[in-house]
Design a protein around this motif. Structure first.
Motif, mmCIF file in Angstrom:
data_model
loop_
_atom_site.group_PDB
_atom_site.id
_atom_site.type_symbol
_atom_site.label_atom_id
_atom_site.label_comp_id
_atom_site.label_asym_id
_atom_site.label_seq_id
_atom_site.Cartn_x
_atom_site.Cartn_y
_atom_site.Cartn_z
ATOM 1 N N ALA A 11 30.058 49.157 30.401
ATOM 2 C CA ALA A 11 29.120 48.109 30.801
ATOM 3 C C ALA A 11 29.731 46.718 30.777
ATOM 4 C CB ALA A 11 27.887 48.151 29.895
ATOM 5 N N ALA A 12 30.642 46.465 29.816
ATOM 6 C CA ALA A 12 31.171 45.110 29.629
ATOM 7 C C ALA A 12 32.407 44.822 30.469
ATOM 8 C CB ALA A 12 31.498 44.885 28.153
ATOM 9 N N LEU A 13 33.193 45.843 30.804
ATOM 10 C CA LEU A 13 34.443 45.607 31.527
ATOM 11 C C LEU A 13 34.558 46.397 32.820
ATOM 12 C CD1 LEU A 13 37.222 45.490 28.755
ATOM 13 C CD2 LEU A 13 36.033 43.590 29.836
ATOM 14 N N LEU A 14 34.436 47.714 32.742
ATOM 15 C CA LEU A 14 34.798 48.547 33.888
ATOM 16 C C LEU A 14 33.857 48.357 35.075
ATOM 17 C CD1 LEU A 14 35.809 51.871 32.091
ATOM 18 C CD2 LEU A 14 37.238 49.897 32.669
ATOM 19 N N GLN A 15 32.556 48.481 34.845
ATOM 20 C CA GLN A 15 31.622 48.372 35.963
ATOM 21 C C GLN A 15 31.606 46.979 36.575
ATOM 22 O OE1 GLN A 15 30.179 50.965 37.464
ATOM 23 N NE2 GLN A 15 31.365 52.182 36.004
ATOM 24 N N PRO A 16 31.568 45.890 35.780
ATOM 25 C CA PRO A 16 31.622 44.555 36.409
ATOM 26 C C PRO A 16 32.885 44.323 37.223
ATOM 27 C CG PRO A 16 30.869 44.388 34.141
ATOM 28 C CD PRO A 16 31.335 45.794 34.323
ATOM 29 N N ALA A 17 33.976 44.996 36.854
ATOM 30 C CA ALA A 17 35.223 44.845 37.594
ATOM 31 C C ALA A 17 35.288 45.753 38.823
ATOM 32 C CB ALA A 17 36.409 45.137 36.681
ATOM 33 N N GLY A 18 34.271 46.565 39.037
ATOM 34 C CA GLY A 18 34.286 47.477 40.177
ATOM 35 C C GLY A 18 35.165 48.688 39.973
ATOM 36 N N MET A 48 43.184 50.396 38.753
ATOM 37 C CA MET A 48 44.233 49.729 37.981
ATOM 38 C C MET A 48 44.641 48.430 38.656
ATOM 39 S SD MET A 48 46.252 49.468 35.402
ATOM 40 C CE MET A 48 46.286 51.021 34.498
ATOM 41 N N ALA A 49 44.661 48.412 39.975
ATOM 42 C CA ALA A 49 44.988 47.170 40.689
ATOM 43 C C ALA A 49 43.993 46.067 40.329
ATOM 44 C CB ALA A 49 44.989 47.413 42.194
ATOM 45 N N ARG A 50 42.724 46.413 40.202
ATOM 46 C CA ARG A 50 41.712 45.422 39.813
ATOM 47 C C ARG A 50 41.952 44.945 38.380
ATOM 48 N NH1 ARG A 50 38.949 49.581 42.621
ATOM 49 N NH2 ARG A 50 38.098 48.862 44.617
ATOM 50 N N TRP A 51 42.266 45.882 37.485
ATOM 51 C CA TRP A 51 42.530 45.534 36.085
ATOM 52 C C TRP A 51 43.736 44.607 35.969
ATOM 53 C CZ3 TRP A 51 41.050 45.332 31.185
ATOM 54 C CH2 TRP A 51 42.009 45.348 30.174
ATOM 55 N N LEU A 52 44.811 44.907 36.684
ATOM 56 C CA LEU A 52 46.011 44.074 36.614
ATOM 57 C C LEU A 52 45.733 42.676 37.166
ATOM 58 C CD1 LEU A 52 48.772 46.636 37.701
ATOM 59 C CD2 LEU A 52 48.179 45.901 35.376
ATOM 60 N N ALA A 53 44.923 42.592 38.205
ATOM 61 C CA ALA A 53 44.585 41.272 38.752
ATOM 62 C C ALA A 53 43.828 40.439 37.725
ATOM 63 C CB ALA A 53 43.756 41.441 40.026
ATOM 64 N N GLY A 101 44.693 36.661 35.713
ATOM 65 C CA GLY A 101 43.828 35.497 35.771
ATOM 66 C C GLY A 101 42.825 35.482 36.894
ATOM 67 N N GLU A 102 42.675 36.590 37.627
ATOM 68 C CA GLU A 102 41.690 36.624 38.709
ATOM 69 C C GLU A 102 40.291 36.426 38.150
ATOM 70 O OE1 GLU A 102 40.113 40.324 40.962
ATOM 71 O OE2 GLU A 102 41.751 39.547 42.202
ATOM 72 N N ALA A 103 39.484 35.647 38.850
ATOM 73 C CA ALA A 103 38.119 35.389 38.416
ATOM 74 C C ALA A 103 37.322 36.689 38.374
ATOM 75 C CB ALA A 103 37.450 34.394 39.359
ATOM 76 N N ASN A 104 36.539 36.833 37.316
ATOM 77 C CA ASN A 104 35.740 38.034 37.127
ATOM 78 C C ASN A 104 34.452 37.629 36.417
ATOM 79 O OD1 ASN A 104 34.970 40.444 35.126
ATOM 80 N ND2 ASN A 104 35.954 41.324 36.934
ATOM 81 N N GLU A 105 33.323 38.133 36.871
ATOM 82 C CA GLU A 105 32.046 37.713 36.327
ATOM 83 C C GLU A 105 31.869 38.083 34.866
ATOM 84 O OE1 GLU A 105 29.048 41.369 37.425
ATOM 85 O OE2 GLU A 105 29.447 39.901 38.989
ATOM 86 N N ALA A 106 32.603 39.096 34.391
ATOM 87 C CA ALA A 106 32.387 39.580 33.030
ATOM 88 C C ALA A 106 33.454 39.123 32.041
ATOM 89 C CB ALA A 106 32.318 41.106 33.023
#
Length: 519
Positions: free
Chosen positions: A225-232, A282-287, A291-296
């Motif tokens: 809920a806190a990391l994976l889903q908000p990151a897609g 994993m590409a989303r996680w590495l971004a 420093g990529e902007a992320n809502e969570a």
């Protein structure tokens, strides 16, 4: 106790010299500050990525290479490069692996949990500076390990001055330990160790259990809920049973082919090594790590999780590291400190590494444990060093492939020679004995270890089985009351001996651990 039903991963070798490590860290920081390293240019990134893919492609073509191999490379602000090769199993009829295949990443989970811990600390959910005694006031630890003085920040950076074999073994290789049972096992199963950094799963296990006790919510649900889903990251999580298209795990046996088996069940996915991650995710996680902007996730939380907590000399297969953050090794490559972590389990290997300074990152997944850890580190080293120095010489793909093939062949030969040598040993008495129906009935029952739990022995036809927690194995008869147990064809057998008193089976001795009959 040799962890075999479920063979243990190789731990990192720690060369304890805190003063030297601290000096190295200070020098590295000074060099970085003086040089003001510029981010890798788009051209340098693509040059480095091309060098990596050239080596990965030729490695994947060799006999004994991992049935599935994937490489993810990211540059800040650009679309990622995701390359995936092979199939979900060594069976050529199995489906192809893709960018959405959920690969098990083992100890890379620590980086995800480390960031989760920083986020929940900042949000007031779980204070990282509270102590073991704040969660388990009744727990007693060995001399030199004072519960009130050991914080969860210490535990997540591997600085708790104690170890607990029961917790680390059971959670990784036999069963899911209830959070409510951690206090008892802390008091009954802990042993002292020297203070300072010592890599293990224990700190992350304790954090996961404490988080559940404090909030009433499983760490896996918090992470989702806190990391994976908000990151897609919809093809990633700590309950692999929810996903389709899971790959098998493999061990290369040379002329004898592959030892192939299913991955870890959900109950063995724990906070120190319990995630599957798809390459596209994993590409989303590495971004996010770049420093990529992320809502969570706020950038300052990412930086805190990546900040060195302790200096230590950590030797890897290829890359040496000089410290540890919250779920990340800190390793000097060229003129930058990268943040890196590997994952290792029977039949698989994975690695990831990030350079916020260069603005680039890489991850490697493989579904074999046969020389794939070193391959991953070699690809990571090539990526970062080539990005910093495009003129850096790299081996030709042909030479690299030939050397990798030769090493795979030699590795499999050594592995199976160890199996054959163990099987030829005297204790097995030629493997000629077979239990009678009366023997099999006598062995069946429940046997208990004070901290490792219950071992259940059963018989089905002519086969005797042993189950510890959620994992079971068929026992191979060798001599009266002596069986062999192993993780598969590529694993040397270990003794599993029944003990009798007045003719009745009263205990099981598995290695140096005794399980008393309770039924």
């Amino acid at each position: 106790m040799r962890r075999h039903l479920f063979t243990v991963l190789s731990a990192l070798s720690i060369l304890a010299d805190p003063a030297a490590a601290a000096g190295h860290a200070e020098l590295a920081s000074a060099l970085t500050a003086a040089r003001q390293v510029a981010p890798a240019s788009e051209a340098d990134f693509h040059h480095a990525a091309g060098a990596v893919l050239g080596l990965a492609r030729v490695a994947a073509e060799q006999s004994g290479a991992a049935p599935a191999l994937s490489v993810v490379m990211v540059r800040r602000g650009q679309p990622p490069l995701v390359w995936t090769h092979g199939r979900l199993s060594a069976d050529p009829r199995s489906p192809a692996a893709t960018g959405d295949t959920p690969f098990y990443v083992a100890s890379q989970t620590k980086a995800f949990v480390g960031l989760l811990a920083v986020k929940l600390d900042a949000e007031g959910v779980f204070d990282l500076d509270q102590s073991i005694a704040d969660i388990w006031p009744e727990a007693s630890l060995p001399p030199g390990a004072e519960p009130a003085a050991i914080t969860f920040r210490d535990l997540l950076s591997h600085q708790g001055p104690f170890e607990n074999e029961a917790l680390t073994f059971r959670t990784a290789y036999s069963d899911r330990v209830a959070a409510s049972d951690y206090g008892r096992l802390l008091s009954t199963g802990s042993e002292a160790r020297a203070p300072g950094f010592d890599y293990s799963n224990l700190g992350y296990l304790l954090y996961g259990a404490a988080l559940e006790l404090k909030t009433g919510r499983d760490w896996r649900d918090w992470l989702d809920a806190a990391l994976l889903q908000p990151a897609g990251m919809t093809r990633s999580g700590a309950r692999p049973g929810r996903f389709d298209g899971l790959p098998s795990y493999h061990r290369w046996m040379g002329a004898r082919g592959w030892d192939t088996f299913a991955g870890k069940p959900d109950d063995l996915m724990h906070a120190a090594g319990g995630l599957v991650v798809a390459p596209n995710d994993m590409a989303r996680w590495l971004a996010i790590q770049l420093g990529e902007a992320n809502e969570a996730v706020r950038p300052e939380w990412v930086r805190e999780a990546q900040t060195r907590q302790v200096s230590a000399e950590i030797e890897g297969d290829v890359i040496a590291c000089q410290g540890y953050a919250l779920g990340w090794n800190i390793c000097r490559l060229g003129s930058v400190d990268i943040r890196a972590h590997g994952g290792s389990y029977t039949g698989m290997r994975s690695s990831m590494a990030v350079s916020p300074e260069l603005g680039i990152a890489i991850a490697v997944f493989s579904t074999s444990d046969s020389l794939t850890g070193g391959l991953s580190q070699t690809l990571i080293q090539t990526f970062f060093e080539t990005a910093q120095d495009p003129a850096r010489p790299t081996p030709s793909p042909e030479d690299f492939g030939a050397r990798y093939a030769a090493r795979l062949s030699a590795f499999a030969e050594r592995r199976m020679a160890q199996v054959d040598e163990r099987r030829a040993g005297e204790p097995w008495a030629g493997w000629a004995w077979r239990p009678t129906a009366a023997d099999r009935a006598a062995y069946a029952g429940r046997y208990r270890h004070p901290t490792l739990g219950d071992c259940v022995v059963s018989a089905d036809g002519e086969v005797v089985y042993a189950r510890l927690g959620v994992v079971g194995r068929a026992l191979e008869p060798a001599a009266p009351d002596l069986f062999a147990i192993s993780d598969g064809l590529a694993d040397p057998p270990d003794p599993f001996r029944f003990e009798r008193a007045d003719g009745r089976v009263t205990a099981v001795i598995w290695q140096d651990q005794r399980f008393e009959r309770i039924d």
